[in-house]
Design a protein around this motif. Structure first.
Motif, PDB file in Angstrom:
ATOM      1  N   UNK A   1      34.837  45.162  42.284  1.00 32.95           N
ATOM      2  CA  UNK A   1      36.527  45.203  42.899  1.00 32.95           C
ATOM      3  C   UNK A   1      36.702  46.166  42.962  1.00 32.95           C
ATOM      4  N   UNK A   2      38.073  46.424  44.425  1.00 31.00           N
ATOM      5  CA  UNK A   2      38.194  47.868  44.413  1.00 31.00           C
ATOM      6  C   UNK A   2      39.327  47.997  45.032  1.00 31.00           C
ATOM      7  N   UNK A   3      39.494  48.635  46.042  1.00 33.76           N
ATOM      8  CA  UNK A   3      40.951  48.818  46.733  1.00 33.76           C
ATOM      9  C   UNK A   3      40.944  47.877  48.035  1.00 33.76           C
ATOM     10  N   UNK A   4      42.532  47.288  48.242  1.00 34.27           N
ATOM     11  CA  UNK A   4      42.423  46.856  49.109  1.00 34.27           C
ATOM     12  C   UNK A   4      42.710  47.239  50.259  1.00 34.27           C
ATOM     13  N   UNK A   5      43.737  46.897  51.361  1.00 34.25           N
ATOM     14  CA  UNK A   5      44.471  47.606  52.463  1.00 34.25           C
ATOM     15  C   UNK A   5      46.144  47.963  51.478  1.00 34.25           C
ATOM     16  N   UNK A   6      46.646  49.327  51.556  1.00 35.49           N
ATOM     17  CA  UNK A   6      46.432  50.081  53.044  1.00 35.49           C
ATOM     18  C   UNK A   6      45.055  50.629  53.021  1.00 35.49           C
TER      19      UNK A   6
ATOM     20  N   UNK B   1      38.149  49.569  50.117  1.00 34.97           N
ATOM     21  CA  UNK B   1      37.425  48.323  49.924  1.00 34.97           C
ATOM     22  C   UNK B   1      36.736  47.037  51.249  1.00 34.97           C
ATOM     23  N   UNK B   2      37.548  46.987  52.242  1.00 35.01           N
ATOM     24  CA  UNK B   2      36.421  46.561  53.543  1.00 35.01           C
ATOM     25  C   UNK B   2      35.847  47.123  54.141  1.00 35.01           C
ATOM     26  N   UNK B   3      35.545  48.186  53.878  1.00 36.81           N
ATOM     27  CA  UNK B   3      34.183  49.473  54.329  1.00 36.81           C
ATOM     28  C   UNK B   3      32.969  48.915  53.174  1.00 36.81           C
ATOM     29  N   UNK B   4      33.274  48.956  52.368  1.00 39.02           N
ATOM     30  CA  UNK B   4      31.993  48.813  51.497  1.00 39.02           C
ATOM     31  C   UNK B   4      32.182  48.029  51.576  1.00 39.02           C
ATOM     32  N   UNK B   5      32.392  46.591  51.607  1.00 36.68           N
ATOM     33  CA  UNK B   5      31.891  45.391  51.736  1.00 36.68           C
ATOM     34  C   UNK B   5      31.349  45.102  53.460  1.00 36.68           C
ATOM     35  N   UNK B   6      31.747  45.350  53.779  1.00 35.12           N
ATOM     36  CA  UNK B   6      30.868  45.673  55.435  1.00 35.12           C
ATOM     37  C   UNK B   6      29.596  46.542  55.334  1.00 35.12           C
TER      38      UNK B   6
ATOM     39  N   UNK C   1      42.488  41.498  58.694  1.00 37.91           N
ATOM     40  CA  UNK C   1      41.661  39.984  58.473  1.00 37.91           C
ATOM     41  C   UNK C   1      40.882  40.734  57.407  1.00 37.91           C
ATOM     42  N   UNK C   2      41.334  40.149  56.303  1.00 38.20           N
ATOM     43  CA  UNK C   2      40.946  41.478  55.294  1.00 38.20           C
ATOM     44  C   UNK C   2      39.596  40.107  55.666  1.00 38.20           C
ATOM     45  N   UNK C   3      39.630  38.627  54.518  1.00 35.47           N
ATOM     46  CA  UNK C   3      38.484  37.317  54.344  1.00 35.47           C
ATOM     47  C   UNK C   3      37.786  37.620  55.473  1.00 35.47           C
ATOM     48  N   UNK C   4      38.012  38.018  57.168  1.00 32.95           N
ATOM     49  CA  UNK C   4      36.804  38.109  57.976  1.00 32.95           C
ATOM     50  C   UNK C   4      35.972  38.657  57.550  1.00 32.95           C
ATOM     51  N   UNK C   5      36.655  40.233  57.890  1.00 31.55           N
ATOM     52  CA  UNK C   5      36.014  41.233  57.931  1.00 31.55           C
ATOM     53  C   UNK C   5      35.042  41.424  56.340  1.00 31.55           C
ATOM     54  N   UNK C   6      35.231  41.014  55.195  1.00 29.50           N
ATOM     55  CA  UNK C   6      34.267  40.752  53.805  1.00 29.50           C
ATOM     56  C   UNK C   6      33.796  40.373  53.637  1.00 29.50           C
ATOM     57  N   UNK C   7      33.396  38.900  54.995  1.00 30.12           N
ATOM     58  CA  UNK C   7      33.002  37.815  55.093  1.00 30.12           C
ATOM     59  C   UNK C   7      31.481  37.753  54.748  1.00 30.12           C
TER      60      UNK C   7
END
Length: 576
Positions: free
Chosen positions: A279-284, A288-293, A339-345
């Motif tokens: 569980x981590x930080x969303x935008x802004x 979190x996006x970078x960690x998931x990627x 596009x969070x869902x796409x970037x973290x897919x």
């Protein structure tokens, strides 16, 4: 805390990366685990802040009360890193409801802060205006967060939770080396401003190690917040002084911009990694996006079977791609479609893996650097677990060392310089070397993109709260810490891990001295990487963890920062 030799840290990192493809955390789940932690644990960047938080637990408060006390104290004792004139992100877990919430107290842009306002006569970015003085400051968010968290989630009144910070602001604390060194590095800017000189030159010369640093005006501002809540900062006496100072120094804020500031509660970002629920930080936040990627891209390799050079290569290539996406796509979700869902897919991560050559570096210039049709260290972090299982992972900042350098006379409030985190000129790097485009362009009321990455990791056997300062390097600090926990390291070993970093541009692997051995550096260079293998140490990671199997708590504080403290309060002393 004594520092740990980097040769030892290099071995620990090797163990962590070698182990990160062993059996996942779910493999040896015991038949029974503890239902609640056996007390409270707090790790922060200053012992006075950790002690203030534990004192709230002793008084019957919960993790959220402790967070207000820790945050308030850090605002007093770490002006080099954070304060009431800045902002932050607070990731909370409420044990009773099971709810996770991300409290976004990021600063916002004033109406006057258009991109054109930050360009010089030649059309180049005016870095002095972007990083120093009133134009560099966004509308502060931290005071609103303290009030919001206390009133909505805490048990104790602000008059109790802010009392330690008020006392230390009034009575003073010993100056430490980072405070003195930071002032020396920013002295020419800070001494431009009357209010700053009144605070930092009150005895006739700059702060020196061992001297007692007192801030009576800041104590008064904290008292106003403690008694009047939001109105103690965003309207009335303090607001009048803030507005007058910004105007006097040539900037433009309006009373409405200040009084209308509100925190945002957002849904955290979640993903799975090797048996951990993250569980981590969303935008802004971009964290979190970078960690998931990064983690999902790297998961395509059995890292334990790779030699050190190839393990580093895979992680760096994953970092490169995630930071490229950070630059192009991420911004304030209230203003741009992210596009969070796409970037973290996982499917997107699989596509990124297909572009990664296992033997060759991908030059960053070959990754598209234009928008596609899809988006310093001087920050501070603290982590908290209480006996009920409430959690707080909080990162707060004024951006660069001592923020804008501008203190509003009569308030003790040092304003941030977060405007530099916007893409003030598209494609032009900021102070941390990262750039952006339209998604992160400034607009009135918009929140600038951040790298702050407060994070929880949960498995059947262990619960972790982790985060760090470090500008654009925050994400990779947290990443390596997560890999360390996954490898079975202790909280203190995780906090002490050596660090490597890549952020797309500039195209170079940064590494602390000793983090990469000479043979690994040569192998990486043969693959086409540029490596700076002898950088100064960076970051200040703070983490706490609950081992559910043994029902024990532990904390880890970064040995790079001698003022930090991690401590555990047993259940007999902690309110449940």
């Amino acid at each position: 805390m004594r520092s740990i030799p980097l040769t030892f840290l290099a071995r620990v990192l090797s163990v962590a990366l070698l182990s990160c493809a062993t059996l996942p955390a779910t493999a040896k789940t015991p038949a029974k685990v503890a239902a609640h932690p056996p007390g409270a644990a707090i790790a922060s960047a200053h012992s006075l802040a950790t002690e203030a938080g534990l004192d709230m637990i002793r008084k019957g408060g919960n993790a959220f009360d402790a967070a207000v006390a820790v945050s308030g104290m850090l605002s007093v004792v770490e002006p080099v890193s954070s304060g009431l004139g800045g902002g932050g992100f607070f990731l909370l877990h409420d044990a009773k409801s099971g709810r996770d919430v991300f409290v976004d107290a990021r600063e916002t842009a004033p109406e006057s802060a258009t991109p054109a306002a930050f360009l010089d006569a030649k059309g180049d970015l005016d870095r002095d205006r972007a990083q120093n003085g009133p134009w560099s400051a966004g509308i502060p968010g931290l005071p609103a967060a303290l009030v919001h968290i206390a009133q909505k989630y805490g048990r104790l009144p602000l008059s109790t939770t802010l009392a330690p910070a008020i006392r230390i602001a009034r009575d003073g604390f010993p100056v430490y080396a980072r405070l003195e060194k930071g002032y020396a590095s920013r002295r020419s800017v800070m001494e431009r401003y009357r209010g700053t000189r009144e605070v930092f030159l009150s005895d006739g010369d700059p702060p020196k190690v061992g001297e007692t640093f007192r801030q009576p005006d800041l104590a008064r501002t904290l008292e106003l917040i403690a008694t009047r809540g939001r109105d103690g900062f965003y309207t009335g006496e303090t607001a009048t002084r803030l507005l007058a100072t910004v105007k006097e120094e040539g900037g433009r804020w309006t009373p409405a911009e200040l009084s209308n500031y509100r925190v945002r509660e957002r849904a955290p970002l979640r993903f799975d990694y090797r048996g951990w629920k993250v569980t981590t930080a969303p935008p802004p936040s971009s964290g979190g996006v970078a960690l998931a990627e990064i983690l999902q891209t790297a998961s395509g390799w059995d890292l334990a079977k790779l030699d050190p050079a190839h393990r580093t290569h895979v992680l760096v290539e994953a970092m490169r791609r995630a930071y490229r996406d950070r630059t192009i796509y991420l911004g304030d979700p209230d203003f741009v479609k992210v596009p969070v869902s796409r970037l973290t897919s996982p499917d997107y991560a699989a596509g990124l893996r297909a572009t990664l050559h296992p033997e060759k570096a991908t030059p960053s210039e070959l990754l598209p650097g234009q928008p596609a049709p899809l988006e310093d260290d001087e920050t501070t972090h603290f982590s908290i677990i209480d006996a009920q299982g409430n959690l707080v992972s909080a990162t707060q900042t004024v951006n660069l060392t001592y923020g804008s350098g501008l203190v509003a006379p009569g308030t003790g409030v040092l304003l941030n310089n977060e405007m530099d985190d916007f893409a003030l000129k598209p494609g032009t790097a900021n102070a941390f070397g990262v750039m952006g485009f339209e998604a992160n362009a400034p607009k009135a009321g918009k929140r600038m993109l951040s790298s702050m990455t407060p994070t929880f990791m949960d498995s059947p056997g262990k619960l972790v709260v982790i985060g760090a300062p470090g500008g654009s390097r925050i994400i990779t600090e947290v990443l390596l810490g997560m890999l360390g926990y996954d490898a079975g390291l202790s909280a203190q070993q995780v906090a002490a891990l050596p660090r490597i970093h890549h952020q797309w541009m500039p195209d170079v692997i940064s590494a602390e001295a000793g983090a990469l051995d000479p043979a690994t550096v040569r192998a990486l260079e043969a693959m086409g990487h540029r490596v700076n293998a002898a950088e100064s140490a960076w970051g200040n990671l703070q983490t706490v963890a609950w081992d559910k199997r043994g029902n024990t708590l532990e904390g880890g504080t970064d040995p790079r920062n001698p003022t930090g403290k991690a401590d555990v309060l047993p259940v007999a002393s902690a309110a449940k």
